[in-house]
Design an enzyme around this catalytic site. Structure first.
Site, PDB file in Angstrom:
ATOM      1  N   SER A   1       0.413   0.820  13.983  1.00 21.83           N
ATOM      2  CA  SER A   1      -0.604   0.168  14.808  1.00 21.83           C
ATOM      3  C   SER A   1      -0.465   0.587  16.281  1.00 21.83           C
ATOM      4  O   SER A   1      -0.614   1.768  16.579  1.00 21.83           O
ATOM      5  CB  SER A   1      -0.502  -1.341  14.587  1.00 21.83           C
ATOM      6  OG  SER A   1      -1.605  -1.992  15.125  1.00 21.83           O
TER       7      SER A   1
ATOM      8  N   ASP B   1      -9.696  -2.280   6.980  1.00 22.31           N
ATOM      9  CA  ASP B   1      -8.960  -2.673   8.177  1.00 22.31           C
ATOM     10  C   ASP B   1      -9.933  -3.317   9.170  1.00 22.31           C
ATOM     11  O   ASP B   1     -10.939  -2.711   9.546  1.00 22.31           O
ATOM     12  CB  ASP B   1      -8.304  -1.419   8.777  1.00 22.31           C
ATOM     13  CG  ASP B   1      -7.260  -1.746   9.821  1.00 22.31           C
ATOM     14  OD1 ASP B   1      -7.443  -2.736  10.554  1.00 22.31           O
ATOM     15  OD2 ASP B   1      -6.274  -1.004   9.913  1.00 22.31           O
TER      16      ASP B   1
ATOM     17  N   HIS C   1      -5.079  -4.083   7.605  1.00 24.40           N
ATOM     18  CA  HIS C   1      -4.148  -3.589   8.633  1.00 24.40           C
ATOM     19  C   HIS C   1      -2.667  -3.689   8.226  1.00 24.40           C
ATOM     20  O   HIS C   1      -1.905  -2.784   8.541  1.00 24.40           O
ATOM     21  CB  HIS C   1      -4.408  -4.353   9.940  1.00 24.40           C
ATOM     22  CG  HIS C   1      -4.032  -3.572  11.169  1.00 24.40           C
ATOM     23  ND1 HIS C   1      -4.646  -2.385  11.541  1.00 24.40           N
ATOM     24  CD2 HIS C   1      -3.077  -3.800  12.106  1.00 24.40           C
ATOM     25  CE1 HIS C   1      -4.103  -1.935  12.651  1.00 24.40           C
ATOM     26  NE2 HIS C   1      -3.136  -2.774  13.016  1.00 24.40           N
TER      27      HIS C   1
END
Ligand code: MLT
Length: 205
Positions: free
Chosen positions: A108, A158, A189
């Site tokens: 991320s 996501d 995610h």
């Protein structure tokens, strides 16, 4: 641990002195401990270097500032990417891995700064494993990344990274000459076991 570099970080020595070193970059709200187990699993013989992001956003650590979800503060991103490159070069001499290859593993926000690092400092990484990365910035001129091998793992559902953004990121790296492998995770995610399995297969394949 802190020392010659000004990032709080962990360094875990490896069993194999010639193995590539893994640079572990945590996601928003994580810290330098988060990806240690993942790093050990992905490359059991490798040394691990894991800095802590310096930005605090509502109590959560990050590697660079953002203006909103997915909207990055580009001057800050540039500054933090430069700092990270400085950290890598200082830690190479501090921990004696000047000759080892470096593989970034980021999740991320950590994957986003790894992408920024790869595009801004083409010589620093030999490979990168980026989970849920986004386009960090759009380079004016393609970087020269013909030696870079990149594994991307993106979530089909996501909420943070749209599918088009993943495809654009892949395109940016391919235009720069990098070899890109894209794994699609069926969920969102958070990481699933398939992400780790696919990354491990790619690294050792
Ligand atoms: C970022 O800010 O880097 C991305 O939005 C991912 C995240 O939430 O950390």
């Amino acid at each position: 641990m802190t020392a010659a570099t000004d990032f709080i970080h962990r360094f875990v020595p490896g069993r194999d002195p010639d193995a590539p070193v893994l640079l572990l970059l945590h996601g928003t709200g994580g810290d330098e401990n988060d990806l240690i187990e993942l790093g050990r699993r992905l490359m059991p013989g490798s040394a691990l270097i894991s800095p802590r992001g310096k930005i605090l956003e509502n109590g959560m650590l990050r590697f660079f500032r953002r203006l909103a979800e997915g909207v990055f503060d580009l001057p800050d991103l540039k500054r933090r990417t430069d700092e990270l490159a400085g950290f890598i070069s200082a830690s190479r001499s501090q921990y004696g891995w000047e000759k080892n290859k470096l593989i970034a593993v980021g999740y991320s926000n950590g994957a986003n700064i790894a992408a920024s690092l790869a595009l801004s400092y083409p010589e620093v990484l030999s490979q990168a494993v980026l989970f849920r990365a986004m386009v960090p910035f759009r380079p004016d001129v393609p970087a020269k990344l013909d030696k870079l091998k990149l594994f991307l793992s993106a979530g089909r559902h996501d909420q943070i990274v749209p599918v088009e953004n993943t495809l654009e990121l892949k395109q940016i790296f391919e235009t720069s000459g990098a070899q890109v492998f894209l794994h699609w995770h069926p969920g969102g995610h958070p990481l699933g076991p398939d992400d780790i399995e696919a990354a491990s297969k790619w690294l050792h394949g």
